[in-house]
Design a protein around this motif. Structure first.
Motif, short mmCIF file in Angstrom:
data_model
loop_
_atom_site.label_atom_id
_atom_site.label_comp_id
_atom_site.label_asym_id
_atom_site.label_seq_id
_atom_site.Cartn_x
_atom_site.Cartn_y
_atom_site.Cartn_z
N GLY A 1 0.78 -1.22 0.00
CA GLY A 1 0.00 0.00 0.00
C GLY A 1 0.82 1.28 0.00
N LEU A 2 2.03 1.23 -0.53
CA LEU A 2 2.85 2.44 -0.60
C LEU A 2 2.47 3.28 -1.82
N LEU A 3 2.22 4.55 -1.61
CA LEU A 3 2.08 5.51 -2.70
C LEU A 3 3.46 6.10 -2.94
N HIS A 4 4.14 5.58 -3.95
CA HIS A 4 5.54 5.91 -4.19
C HIS A 4 5.73 7.39 -4.55
N SER A 5 6.78 7.97 -4.00
CA SER A 5 7.24 9.28 -4.46
C SER A 5 8.17 9.16 -5.64
N GLY A 6 8.66 7.94 -5.88
CA GLY A 6 9.68 7.70 -6.90
C GLY A 6 11.06 7.53 -6.32
N ALA A 7 11.22 7.85 -5.04
CA ALA A 7 12.55 7.81 -4.44
C ALA A 7 13.17 6.41 -4.46
N ARG A 8 12.35 5.39 -4.33
CA ARG A 8 12.88 4.03 -4.30
C ARG A 8 13.61 3.68 -5.60
N TYR A 9 13.20 4.30 -6.70
CA TYR A 9 13.76 3.96 -8.01
C TYR A 9 14.69 5.03 -8.56
N ALA A 10 14.92 6.09 -7.81
CA ALA A 10 15.54 7.29 -8.37
C ALA A 10 16.91 7.05 -8.99
N ALA B 1 18.25 4.10 -9.92
CA ALA B 1 18.32 2.99 -10.85
C ALA B 1 17.48 3.21 -12.11
N ASP B 2 16.41 4.00 -11.99
CA ASP B 2 15.48 4.17 -13.12
C ASP B 2 14.77 5.52 -12.97
N ARG B 3 15.43 6.56 -13.47
CA ARG B 3 14.89 7.91 -13.29
C ARG B 3 13.52 8.08 -13.95
N ASP B 4 13.33 7.46 -15.10
CA ASP B 4 12.03 7.59 -15.76
C ASP B 4 10.91 7.04 -14.89
N SER B 5 11.11 5.87 -14.31
CA SER B 5 10.10 5.29 -13.43
C SER B 5 9.88 6.16 -12.20
N ALA B 6 10.98 6.71 -11.68
CA ALA B 6 10.86 7.59 -10.52
C ALA B 6 10.00 8.81 -10.84
N GLN B 7 10.23 9.40 -11.99
CA GLN B 7 9.47 10.59 -12.35
C GLN B 7 8.02 10.26 -12.66
N GLU B 8 7.76 9.09 -13.23
CA GLU B 8 6.37 8.64 -13.40
C GLU B 8 5.67 8.52 -12.06
N CYS B 9 6.35 7.90 -11.09
CA CYS B 9 5.77 7.74 -9.75
C CYS B 9 5.45 9.10 -9.14
N LEU B 10 6.39 10.03 -9.25
CA LEU B 10 6.19 11.35 -8.66
C LEU B 10 4.99 12.05 -9.28
N ARG B 11 4.92 12.01 -10.60
CA ARG B 11 3.79 12.66 -11.28
C ARG B 11 2.46 12.03 -10.88
N GLU B 12 2.41 10.69 -10.87
CA GLU B 12 1.15 10.01 -10.55
C GLU B 12 0.79 10.14 -9.08
N ASN B 13 1.80 10.20 -8.22
CA ASN B 13 1.57 10.49 -6.80
C ASN B 13 0.82 11.81 -6.64
N ARG B 14 1.28 12.82 -7.36
CA ARG B 14 0.66 14.14 -7.27
C ARG B 14 -0.76 14.12 -7.82
N ILE B 15 -0.97 13.39 -8.93
CA ILE B 15 -2.31 13.31 -9.51
C ILE B 15 -3.27 12.61 -8.56
N LEU B 16 -2.85 11.48 -8.01
CA LEU B 16 -3.73 10.75 -7.10
C LEU B 16 -4.05 11.55 -5.85
N THR B 17 -3.08 12.30 -5.38
CA THR B 17 -3.34 13.14 -4.22
C THR B 17 -4.44 14.15 -4.51
N GLU B 18 -4.54 14.57 -5.77
CA GLU B 18 -5.57 15.53 -6.16
C GLU B 18 -6.92 14.88 -6.42
N ILE B 19 -6.95 13.70 -7.04
CA ILE B 19 -8.23 13.16 -7.52
C ILE B 19 -8.80 12.04 -6.66
N ALA B 20 -8.00 11.45 -5.76
CA ALA B 20 -8.41 10.20 -5.13
C ALA B 20 -8.90 10.34 -3.70
#
Length: 417
Positions: free
Chosen positions: A48-57, A59-78
């Motif tokens: 149940g972790l809502l990733h900030s992207g830090a776990r992947y930062a 090793a995989d910057r693209d995945s980290a940035q996806e997590c960060l963006r989606e974290n922010r979206i879910l915080t707004e809509i969910a």
């Protein structure tokens, strides 16, 4: 069912429900099916972790940035499907100081907001943290309640015309002249349906569903244990700042924390060992960060299976497999009309669904924009309504059964004791 859907989405986890919501909002006729209740697979058996992207930062910057963006979206809509707790990466005295620096710099490079703390500042933030913690840094991690999240997506899909059917397994797929012809759906549907496109969102089971159509999806699933123990007022998510390993995350709930996890390859996502050593190791390793969890009463224990996609996987250690995702059009295998979505993370489910919906709409010749990043989920600000959705689609799952219905005793079908 009076009308065949244009798109059949097979798999009622976060991604499948997200695809159904996205397509329904674009005016596409959709049916969402799952063999059990919604979110009963990987989504509802996570930590149940809502990733900030830090776990992947690093090793995989693209995945980290996806997590960060989606974290922010879910915080707004969910709304009440998520909880803003913040997160904290901590380094113990025995941990590699250079790794800590690399992780911190990688987070900054990925655009993840951080705040460096010394050991005393960490202890002020988390009073019971280990004396062995020498430093840490804040990140915008959070908590996601997957039973609510998936149910809210399904409810929105249904409100926009979709059919949502838990307890409706896909039992066979017929291909004629290189195209999907018919799909046998049992259980609550118990009919043959003839969609134009089938979206395979079956997660760790995606290979099995693809095989029914004569296609191939190379999954490399791994199991991991989660242990919920009694613990009040943790505050932020705790992450141990080292190379990913067993027992390196503690996720706060109200009156509980979830400890996890392990990573052990499995051949069959339905039939695998639940080993005591995994529980013991997860608890002891998490206790290195938060000592009092070692003696805290256990509330529930469960395993989940990661839907890792690894067509070139040859070894047994699956921690290094990318947590990115892939969308596969099986027309190249002479199975036109079958699209599989595999891999990914719970945090990025909405983005995965958007990419799939774009692919499907392109095939159907539909020109309609995605709305899911800017439209609130139904019931987002009404926890009682969200929990009504959860009951409608099969009930709460182990990750968040304490939040969805704190008085409910988990059943054997949803929790591994």
């Amino acid at each position: 069912m009076s009308t065949d859907p244009t798109v059949l989405v097979a798999g009622g986890g976060a991604t499948g429900a997200g695809v159904a919501r996205d397509l329904a909002r674009r005016g596409v006729s959709v049916m969402l099916v799952d063999r059990d209740g919604l979110a009963s697979g990987t989504s509802g058996r996570s930590h149940g972790l809502l990733h900030s992207g830090a776990r992947y930062a690093e090793a995989d910057r693209d995945s980290a940035q996806e997590c960060l963006r989606e974290n922010r979206i879910l915080t707004e809509i969910a709304g009440a499907c998520v909880r803003e707790t913040g997160g904290l990466f901590v380094r113990l005295a025995e941990d590699d100081a250079d790794y800590f620096e690399r992780k911190l710099e990688a987070c900054k490079a990925a655009g993840i907001e951080t705040e460096r703390l010394n050991g005393e500042e960490v202890r002020e933030l988390v009073p019971n943290v280990s004396d062995e913690v020498v430093e840490g840094f804040r990140v915008p991690d959070g908590v996601v309640y997957p039973s609510r999240l998936v149910a809210a997506n399904a409810a929105d899909a249904e409100a926009h015309g979709a059919t949502v059917a838990p307890d409706a397994p896909v039992t066979d797929v017929t291909v004629a002249e290189g195209e999907i012809d018919a799909v046998e759906v049992g259980g609550a549907i118990d009919e043959t349906v003839r969609p134009e496109i089938v979206v395979n969102a079956a997660g760790a089971w995606a290979g099995r569903l693809a095989k029914l159509a004569g296609a191939t999806v190379e999954m490399a699933p791994s199991r991991g244990v989660m242990v919920a123990v009694e613990y009040d007022d943790l505050g932020p998510v705790l992450n141990r700042c080292r190379d990913p390993d067993d027992g390196d995350i503690v996720v706060p709930h109200d009156g509980q924390v979830v400890l996890g996890t392990t990573s052990v390859p499995v051949d069959d996502p339905d039939d695998y060992e639940r080993a005591d050593w995994e529980v013991e190791r997860s608890v002891s390793e998490c206790a290195a960060m938060l000592p009092s969890v070692a003696d805290a009463p256990t509330v529930r224990t469960w395993w989940g299976v990661r839907p890792l996609y690894a067509p070139d996987e040859a070894g047994t250690d699956r921690r290094g497999i990318s947590r990115g995702f892939a969308v596969i059009d099986h027309a190249d295998e002479a199975v036109s009309g079958l699209v599989s979505v595999v891999g990914g993370k719970l945090t990025t489910y909405r983005w995965m669904a958007e990419v799939v919906a774009d692919t499907v709409c392109d095939r159907l010749g539909i020109d309609a924009e995605c709305e899911t990043a800017v439209r609130n989920l139904p019931g987002a600000d009404d926890p009682d309504r969200l929990d009504e959705f959860v009951e409608r689609y099969g009930g709460a799952n182990p990750t968040d059964v304490d939040v969805v219905d704190p008085s409910a005793a988990p059943t054997d079908s949803r929790v591994d004791e």
